[in-house]
Write a protein that holds these residues in place. Sequence first.
Motif, PDB file in Angstrom:
ATOM      1  N   SER A   1     -23.177  39.761  16.484  1.00  0.00           N
ATOM      2  CA  SER A   1     -22.384  40.820  17.097  1.00  0.00           C
ATOM      3  C   SER A   1     -21.216  40.173  17.826  1.00  0.00           C
ATOM      4  N   GLY A   2     -20.292  41.006  18.270  1.00  0.00           N
ATOM      5  CA  GLY A   2     -19.181  40.513  19.069  1.00  0.00           C
ATOM      6  C   GLY A   2     -17.894  40.333  18.293  1.00  0.00           C
ATOM      7  N   VAL A   3     -16.814  40.214  19.070  1.00  0.00           N
ATOM      8  CA  VAL A   3     -15.497  39.920  18.515  1.00  0.00           C
ATOM      9  C   VAL A   3     -14.974  38.676  19.215  1.00  0.00           C
ATOM     10  N   PRO A   4     -14.157  37.880  18.537  1.00  0.00           N
ATOM     11  CA  PRO A   4     -13.630  36.656  19.149  1.00  0.00           C
ATOM     12  C   PRO A   4     -12.784  36.969  20.389  1.00  0.00           C
ATOM     13  N   GLN A   5     -13.174  36.416  21.533  1.00  0.00           N
ATOM     14  CA  GLN A   5     -12.481  36.714  22.784  1.00  0.00           C
ATOM     15  C   GLN A   5     -11.132  36.010  22.898  1.00  0.00           C
ATOM     16  N   SER A   6     -10.991  34.883  22.295  1.00  0.00           N
ATOM     17  CA  SER A   6      -9.745  34.136  22.444  1.00  0.00           C
ATOM     18  C   SER A   6      -8.701  34.521  21.404  1.00  0.00           C
ATOM     19  N   SER A   7      -9.014  35.489  20.579  1.00  0.00           N
ATOM     20  CA  SER A   7      -8.070  35.903  19.546  1.00  0.00           C
ATOM     21  C   SER A   7      -7.187  37.048  20.057  1.00  0.00           C
TER      22      SER A   7
END
Length: 186
Positions: free
Chosen positions: A77-83
């Motif tokens: 799960s999740g989305v890349p935070q640094s993108s």
Amino acid sequence: MVNDIRRAAGDGQCTVLLALDISAAFDAVDHTTLVERAKTVFGINGATLDWLRSFVTERSQFIAVGTERSEIVACLSGVPQSSVLGPILFGMYVSPVGDLIAQHNISYHQYADDLQLYMSLSSEDFNNLSAIEICAVDVSRWFVENALLLNPDKTEAAVFGTPKRLPQLHLSSGIDVCGTRIDFTE
């Protein structure tokens, strides 16, 4: 939001603001739900939808400190935070919460995982904060249903108004947010 607060103060009202904190928000985004919302709510389809799906799924991560490295773990799960896309994708994921808040006639401001609920009232009506409390309960329930969790320990409440109006308020000890009393900050 600032303009709304200033306008209310100009009209002799005070504004209560509830800043909600979502725990590990970017990490909890369900990939299937995100892709489905991208398709049905935002009209993304075809190659663009396939690209979005490939961007968020089948990722893995590890931790490296010096020459040491942890095991590689799948990101389910999740989305890349640094993108650059991370906040946009998170916004797409939580977009339905705006419709829920609107049903309560509560104003809100949201950017990525920061969500503020606010309402303006006259000093005579200010002890009745049930509308924002009920809205917070419904928002919390929606978050739970969508694999997210509000963190009442990091939630803050504040009251804004003119120096003349604020002393006229008889503030309670705070706002009840999902069973936790949130004291008003200075």
